[in-house]
Design a protein around this motif. Structure first.
Motif, PDB file in Angstrom:
ATOM      1  N   GLU A  40      61.331  21.800  51.412  1.00 54.43           N
ATOM      2  CA  GLU A  40      60.336  22.481  51.761  1.00 54.43           C
ATOM      3  C   GLU A  40      59.535  22.137  52.904  1.00 54.43           C
ATOM      4  O   GLU A  40      59.685  21.132  53.259  1.00 54.43           O
ATOM      5  N   GLU A  57      65.054  25.738  47.356  1.00 56.32           N
ATOM      6  CA  GLU A  57      65.817  25.542  46.216  1.00 56.32           C
ATOM      7  C   GLU A  57      64.659  25.740  44.939  1.00 56.32           C
ATOM      8  O   GLU A  57      63.547  24.960  44.996  1.00 56.32           O
ATOM      9  N   GLU A  58      65.011  26.383  43.844  1.00 57.13           N
ATOM     10  CA  GLU A  58      63.903  26.715  42.828  1.00 57.13           C
ATOM     11  C   GLU A  58      64.200  25.310  42.084  1.00 57.13           C
ATOM     12  O   GLU A  58      65.155  24.825  41.866  1.00 57.13           O
ATOM     13  N   GLY A  59      62.714  24.754  41.704  1.00 53.08           N
ATOM     14  CA  GLY A  59      62.793  23.688  40.739  1.00 53.08           C
ATOM     15  C   GLY A  59      63.102  22.432  41.480  1.00 53.08           C
ATOM     16  O   GLY A  59      63.613  21.388  40.998  1.00 53.08           O
ATOM     17  N   ALA A  60      63.187  22.319  42.745  1.00 54.42           N
ATOM     18  CA  ALA A  60      63.679  21.054  43.601  1.00 54.42           C
ATOM     19  C   ALA A  60      62.683  20.160  43.241  1.00 54.42           C
ATOM     20  O   ALA A  60      61.253  20.130  43.238  1.00 54.42           O
ATOM     21  N   PRO A  61      63.179  18.762  43.178  1.00 54.05           N
ATOM     22  CA  PRO A  61      62.176  17.666  42.854  1.00 54.05           C
ATOM     23  C   PRO A  61      61.183  17.317  43.941  1.00 54.05           C
ATOM     24  O   PRO A  61      61.608  17.596  45.244  1.00 54.05           O
ATOM     25  N   ALA A  99      58.138  19.259  47.898  1.00 53.39           N
ATOM     26  CA  ALA A  99      59.203  19.349  47.225  1.00 53.39           C
ATOM     27  C   ALA A  99      60.282  19.141  48.456  1.00 53.39           C
ATOM     28  O   ALA A  99      60.395  19.486  49.462  1.00 53.39           O
TER      29      ALA A  99
END
Length: 542
Positions: free
Chosen positions: A313, A269-273, A310
């Motif tokens: 990932e 996911e783009e920008g996952a925490p 993240a």
């Protein structure tokens, strides 16, 4: 005449009174001097039983050969041969390198004593002559500081060093045939490449025939002129290696060739925490010496590691044995003491008590390398998976916990009806699925995967990799994937850390690192993994 000729070899094991298992059925092949022939197949295909039959070393329970079975070595029939005849052949004219040197070498005897034993038995050497020959053999197989290693015990050597000792022992009497049973299965890629090159060089030097038993088709392509593909005790395809690999005729051969872990990591996911991060993490083990056992130095197993992982990932951790990979994973889970900041989901873990850590363990799980030793043999599958539910008080009663167990088993591809069976009743791949179910039943967010595929057949490796990717996709899991098998890492990891001597020597996105490695050590690992060319790297155990 061929040096070794097998005709219609069949082996039956008497398992129970009135019951039997046909382990090998009708195997025939010839092996000439200087030739390399590979026996290929998955676990249980009959490869090792075929090799053990040649030396008449069939294990308990008592096995018998079929009436038409024939094993002729240099004109002599070995099936039914007298023990005195076989004693003269074993270790002298036909030698064997076994799969796991740690269990094959005697832990109570020094390296010198174990190698010299065969020289005393077959060559009747004096002790000084045998000692000189042992040193010569250790140098021949590339073991550094050979004289200093004579008094070492197996546990004091690395995996690659132990395998070199096994090869030295096998070569002591310059045999006509060397049988190598999975000689590189548990070794790092660089050590694997070195061992394979060593076997080739020694084969050329001594003119030996080499019978190579393996499930790794990359090794077969590199080493063997001829290949026999076995399944369920039978040879289903045989011929020149290039021809069989280029135009496989049997469906099982095609299945093996297609079984290497493939595919790409899940789409993150783009920008996952960031779920897990560490800064300047250190694990130093003290070295004590002197009369008062003062600390004289440290083994820096992990030395100043920092990275972030993240949600959803996979971080691949690669490096040779002793580089600090597993120690890093254990430190992140707070299973061993460490220094430096560790944050999980924004919370500092370093410095908190074990009691405060306990609720977080549900969200942080680990899978070990060998499922057979990490699963209790005294507990059923249901009890193994249920253990975590009980510890964390999940489920109101036994019925609700059983429903969660069944759901976890179904998710990893196991039949819930098998939950009352025990680990020894499952194959290696199934046991690894049980280990996955044990971790996943707690619905974790972060899982450390410590070499989860290294002991598995290629086709089973591919299945486990597909399973891990599927679970990550469905549950948004974060993985720390520790492995020396870069082909598996490539199929799973979004980012890669390359470790050597406790430090990170290179890090970056997996695509970039595999395509354009910058550090010489990383390039050495890549060359060894994908080309099987020996690269002079700072390997830990040569």
């Amino acid at each position: 005449m061929p040096l070794l000729s097998l005709r219609d070899l069949s082996v039956t094991f008497a398992v129970v009174p009135g019951g039997a298992v046909e382990a090998v059925r009708g195997v025939s092949f010839d092996l000439d001097r200087g030739q390399t022939l590979a026996l290929v197949g998955e676990s249980g295909s009959g490869k090792s039983v075929t090799a053990l039959s040649i030396l008449q070393l069939l294990p308990y329970p008592v096995a018998s050969h079929g009436a038409a079975s024939s094993i002729i070595f240099d004109g002599k029939e070995l099936v039914g041969a007298a023990e005195g005849v076989m004693r003269d052949i074993r270790g002298n004219r036909i030698a064997m390198v076994f799969q796991e040197p740690m269990t094959s070498l005697n832990p109570l005897h020094t390296i010198e004593k174990q190698i010299a034993e065969t020289l005393f038995l077959h060559k009747h050497m004096t002790a000084p002559a045998a000692r000189a020959r042992v040193v010569e053999l250790l140098r021949l197989v590339g073991l550094r500081d050979a004289e200093r290693r004579l008094d070492a015990y197996p546990h004091q050597l690395s995996g690659g060093q132990r395998q070199r000792v096994m090869i030295a022992m096998a070569l002591a009497n310059e045999p006509d045939i060397l049988i190598a049973d999975e000689p590189t299965t548990a070794l790092d890629v660089t050590i694997q490449a070195q061992i394979l090159k060593l076997l080739k060089e020694l084969q050329t030097r001594f003119g030996m025939a080499l019978l190579l038993i393996t499930h790794d088709l990359v090794i077969v392509r590199k080493m063997a002129e001829t290949v026999l593909v076995m399944t369920k005790g039978e040879v289903v395809e045989a011929g020149p290696t290039r021809e069989v690999f280029a135009r496989p005729q049997h469906a099982y051969t095609r299945h093996l060739l297609a079984a290497e872990p493939k595919g790409a990591p899940t789409v993150a996911e783009e920008g996952a925490p960031v779920l897990l991060e560490t800064q300047d993490l250190k694990v130093w083990f003290p070295i004590r010496g002197g009369l008062l056992r003062r600390v004289t130095g440290h083994v820096k197993a992990v030395d100043g590691i920092g990275f972030g992982l993240a949600q959803g990932e996979t971080m691949g951790i690669v490096g040779e044995s002793g580089s600090g990979k597993t120690t890093l994973g254990l430190a992140l889970l707070r299973l061993i003491a460490s220094e430096g900041a560790i944050r999980f989901n924004g919370r500092r873990l370093d410095g908190i008590s074990e009691r405060a850590m306990r609720p977080l363990r549900r969200e942080m799980q680990i899978m070990f390398q060998d499922p057979f030793s990490s699963l209790s043999p005294r507990l059923s599958v249901a009890q193994i998976v249920e253990e975590g539910l009980k510890v964390h008080r999940i489920g109101r009663d036994a019925a609700e916990r059983r429903a969660l167990i069944d759901q976890a088993l179904l998710e990893v591809g196991l039949d819930p009806d098998s939950a009352e069976r025990y680990p020894h009743e499952f194959s290696g791949g199934q046991r690894q699925r049980i280990a996955v179910a044990r971790a996943m039943v707690l619905k974790p967010r972060f899982v450390v995967l410590d070499e989860p595929t290294s002991a598995l057949d290629m086709s089973v490796q591919a299945q486990v990799v597909d399973l891990l990717r599927d679970l990550q996709r469905r549950h948004g899991l974060s993985y720390l994937f520790i492995s020396h098998d870069l082909r598996v890492v490539r199929a799973l990891a979004h980012h890669v850390l390359v470790m050597k001597d406790g430090k990170i020597v290179e890090a970056g996105p997996a695509d970039r690192l595999f395509e354009r490695p910058q550090h010489p050590y990383t390039r050495a690992l890549m060359a060894a993994a994908f080309d099987l060319e020996v690269v002079e790297s700072a390997a830990t155990a040569q």
